[in-house]
Motif scaffolding. Structure first.
Motif, short mmCIF file in Angstrom:
data_model
loop_
_atom_site.label_atom_id
_atom_site.label_comp_id
_atom_site.label_asym_id
_atom_site.label_seq_id
_atom_site.Cartn_x
_atom_site.Cartn_y
_atom_site.Cartn_z
N GLU A 67 0.95 -0.90 0.03
CA GLU A 67 0.00 -0.02 0.04
C GLU A 67 0.92 1.34 -0.07
O GLU A 67 0.53 2.25 -0.76
CB GLU A 67 -0.89 -0.05 1.25
CG GLU A 67 -2.06 1.27 1.04
CD GLU A 67 -2.96 1.10 2.44
OE1 GLU A 67 -3.05 -0.09 2.99
OE2 GLU A 67 -3.39 2.03 2.89
N ILE B 195 2.40 1.63 -3.26
CA ILE B 195 1.38 2.42 -4.29
C ILE B 195 1.32 3.86 -4.15
O ILE B 195 1.14 4.53 -4.78
CB ILE B 195 0.09 1.59 -4.21
CG1 ILE B 195 0.33 0.02 -4.81
CG2 ILE B 195 -0.92 2.08 -5.09
CD1 ILE B 195 -0.78 -0.82 -4.69
N MET B 196 1.15 4.11 -2.76
CA MET B 196 0.73 5.59 -2.47
C MET B 196 2.09 6.47 -2.97
O MET B 196 1.71 7.54 -3.51
CB MET B 196 0.99 5.82 -0.97
CG MET B 196 -0.33 5.29 -0.19
SD MET B 196 0.09 5.36 1.63
CE MET B 196 -0.86 6.83 1.98
N LEU C 111 3.98 5.66 -5.55
CA LEU C 111 3.84 5.51 -7.00
C LEU C 111 2.65 6.50 -7.70
O LEU C 111 2.71 6.93 -8.71
CB LEU C 111 3.56 4.01 -7.64
CG LEU C 111 4.81 3.29 -7.54
CD1 LEU C 111 4.36 1.83 -7.74
CD2 LEU C 111 5.87 3.73 -8.30
N VAL C 112 1.58 6.83 -6.76
CA VAL C 112 0.42 7.69 -7.43
C VAL C 112 0.65 9.06 -6.87
O VAL C 112 -0.05 9.88 -7.20
CB VAL C 112 -0.85 7.25 -7.03
CG1 VAL C 112 -0.94 5.76 -7.79
CG2 VAL C 112 -1.20 7.11 -5.43
N GLY C 113 2.02 9.41 -6.41
CA GLY C 113 2.32 10.88 -5.90
C GLY C 113 2.06 11.08 -4.72
O GLY C 113 2.08 12.36 -4.26
N ALA C 114 2.13 10.25 -3.71
CA ALA C 114 1.83 10.75 -2.21
C ALA C 114 3.05 11.32 -1.85
O ALA C 114 4.18 10.50 -2.07
CB ALA C 114 1.25 9.55 -1.29
N THR C 115 3.16 12.35 -1.08
CA THR C 115 4.46 12.73 -0.48
C THR C 115 4.92 12.06 0.75
O THR C 115 4.04 11.34 1.37
CB THR C 115 4.47 14.29 -0.22
OG1 THR C 115 3.34 14.26 0.96
CG2 THR C 115 4.28 15.15 -1.31
#
Lengths: 222, 300
Positions: free
Chosen positions: B205, B208-209, B211-215
């Motif tokens: 998780e 993925i966070m 990879l989708v652009g979470a700082t």
């Protein structure tokens, strides 16, 4: 839009994944990156969203150098790039809706906005009916579409897909590629990595051949 | 950071806390015990202070003055001593009063003093001190300072016992600090391990966070809240345990013992309670921060 210059990636034990790659991709292009397994397609895609750093050479995305971009800026780059991963990378503990909404929530989008845009993305991939299902209740093609919905939800100017039709039948494959073509019509730059040359020929667009980490037809300029 | 983001962080922290399930509770249990031992020492220290106060009340520096001093000199000297910080009271006792007191102490046998050619007792000052954390060390310093005066014949403050008390309190202080450090480190390691296990379970998780652009901060915040929460809950549990022990065991035993009735037993003061809660919150926060380091360090 995307440019690789003299790009080389050497892993430990001197494994050369990419060797002196130079490619220029213009805004709004539709690209098939074709090559056999282990050719370096995935590594090349990862260079674009900063998940992999080159051993030498440069990567530019939207005129910004990614190859030496500070780590703290990478998240903001990724918000402008939608990625459909080979293994989907869905969260099996979350519903279809939450999987797609995840990409918005983790960048701090308001919940009212999250709902609106998630429903819109699910509409595009025709999965609105299954928004409460969990990934394991879906077929492979449906899971692929969830992954696509998550990738396009931010309206990214760049869309990358790694073997998106890997184990789908011809009909489902057409449906998936059509989703990417639709995004491309809206102006999105699309790169699809595949081992399937026949697929690339069928849908047209520019084809970049890669094998053993090298470009087959030399420098690939349009 | 907007309101909805804060809400998201807290929600995530609670969800992760619940998801860790038994691990969370086990960790809280262990940390509670650790903090409980620490607070038990604090309770001991608190009540040791009561003992010290009692002893200080009965302690005095007796300053024997030289013979033949003028009244003005004595009054001036009395004032000088009264100005020392730790001194609470100075009482002048003249040789006549001293003799009188001596006679009173002798009671029926006081007549034996009638034949003295002159009063052999000196004038003296009875100096009382205020109780304080380092009073035993300070007491000998004050006594030495007073002794330096030309007006003083001798000083008596029960040197031997005071030095012993100074050594005991000093040793005790070092033990408390040592145990405190060890227990804090243990707490830190336990919390950081629990959070790390939770993070391992969510490794995908988190990947993925990212990879989708979470700082990194977006990933870090819920975990920090989770760690802080674990710390504070553990602190609360430890304090509750301590209170139950105090209320239902210690107080009852105390009341039944005649000797201890001299000293009233107290619960740890509010400052200590707040200090324990604050420390446990900080340890929780720091613990999860350390465990996050592994997950958030960039790939080469």
């Amino acid at each position: 839009m995307i440019e690789f210059r003299y790009l080389t990636k050497i892993y430990e034990h001197r494994i050369r994944a990419l060797n002196n790659i130079t490619i220029k991709i213009e805004r709004g292009e539709f690209i098939f990156l074709v090559g056999p397994s282990g050719a370096g397609k995935t590594t090349l895609l990862r260079m674009i969203y900063g998940d992999e750093r080159p051993s030498s050479g440069f990567v530019y995305v939207a005129n910004r150098e990614v190859s030496n971009m500070p780590n703290r800026n990478i998240p903001y780059l990724r918000r402008r790039i939608g990625v459909v991963f080979q293994d989907f990378k869905l969260l099996y503990s979350k519903s279809v809706f939450d999987n797609v909404a995840f990409a918005l929530r983790v960048i701090g989008t308001k919940e009212s906005e999250v709902y609106k845009r998630t429903i819109k993305a699910l509409n595009i991939v025709e999965l609105t009916q299954k928004k409460s299902c969990f990934p394991h209740e879906l077929s492979g093609g449906e899971q692929q579409r969830v992954a696509i919905a998550r990738a396009i939800i931010n309206d990214p100017p760049i869309l990358l897909a790694d073997e998106p039709t890997g184990n789908l039948d011809a009909q489902l494959t057409n449906g998936i590629i059509n989703l990417f073509l639709e995004a491309n019509e809206q102006g999105t730059t699309v790169i699809i990595a595949t081992h399937d040359l026949e697929l690339a020929n069928r849908f047209g667009g520019r084809i970049i051949h890669i094998a053993n980490g090298e470009l087959i037809n030399g420098i690939s300029y349009y | 950071m907007g309101f909805h983001t804060t809400k998201y962080f807290i929600k995530e922290a609670l969800v992760n806390f619940k998801r860790a399930g038994l691990m969370s509770y086990a960790s809280i249990g262990i940390i509670s015990v650790t903090l409980f031992i620490l607070s038990l020492f604090l309770l001991f220290t608190t009540n040791l202070k009561g003992v010290v106060e009692l002893l200080v009340k009965r302690t005095a520096i007796i300053v024997y003055l030289k013979d033949g001093l003028s009244e003005a000199e004595i009054i001036e000297f009395e004032k000088t001593i009264g100005e020392i910080d730790q001194v609470s009271q100075v009482v002048y006792v003249s040789k006549e009063e001293a003799l009188q007191k001596f006679k009173e102490n002798l009671g029926e046998n006081k007549d034996i003093l009638n034949n003295l050619p002159a009063n052999p007792l000196p004038n003296y000052l009875d100096v009382k001190v205020k109780p304080g954390d380092f009073i035993w060390e300070e007491l000998s310093k004050i006594a030495k300072q007073i002794q330096e005066s030309e007006l003083v014949e001798d000083v008596d403050y029960g040197q031997k016992i005071v030095n012993l008390l100074a050594k005991i309190t000093h040793g005790f202080r070092i033990i408390i600090i040592g145990i405190g450090i060890v227990l804090c480190l243990a707490t830190l390691i336990i919390i950081s391990n629990t959070i790390e296990l939770g993070l391992f379970a969510r490794e995908e998780e988190i990947a993925i966070m990212k990879l989708v652009g979470a700082t990194n901060w977006f990933i870090r915040f819920p975990a920090l809240i989770e760690g802080t929460l674990q710390g504070v809950i553990s602190g609360g549990v430890a304090l509750s345990l301590l209170w139950v022990l105090y209320k239902f065991v210690i107080v009852k035993l105390w009341v039944s013992d005649v000797f201890f009735q001299l000293i009233s037993i107290k619960f740890i003061p509010l400052e200590f309670i707040l200090a324990i809660l604050l420390t446990s919150a900080l340890l929780g926060c720091l613990g999860s921060f350390l465990s996050l380091h592994y997950f958030l360090k960039p790939k080469k």
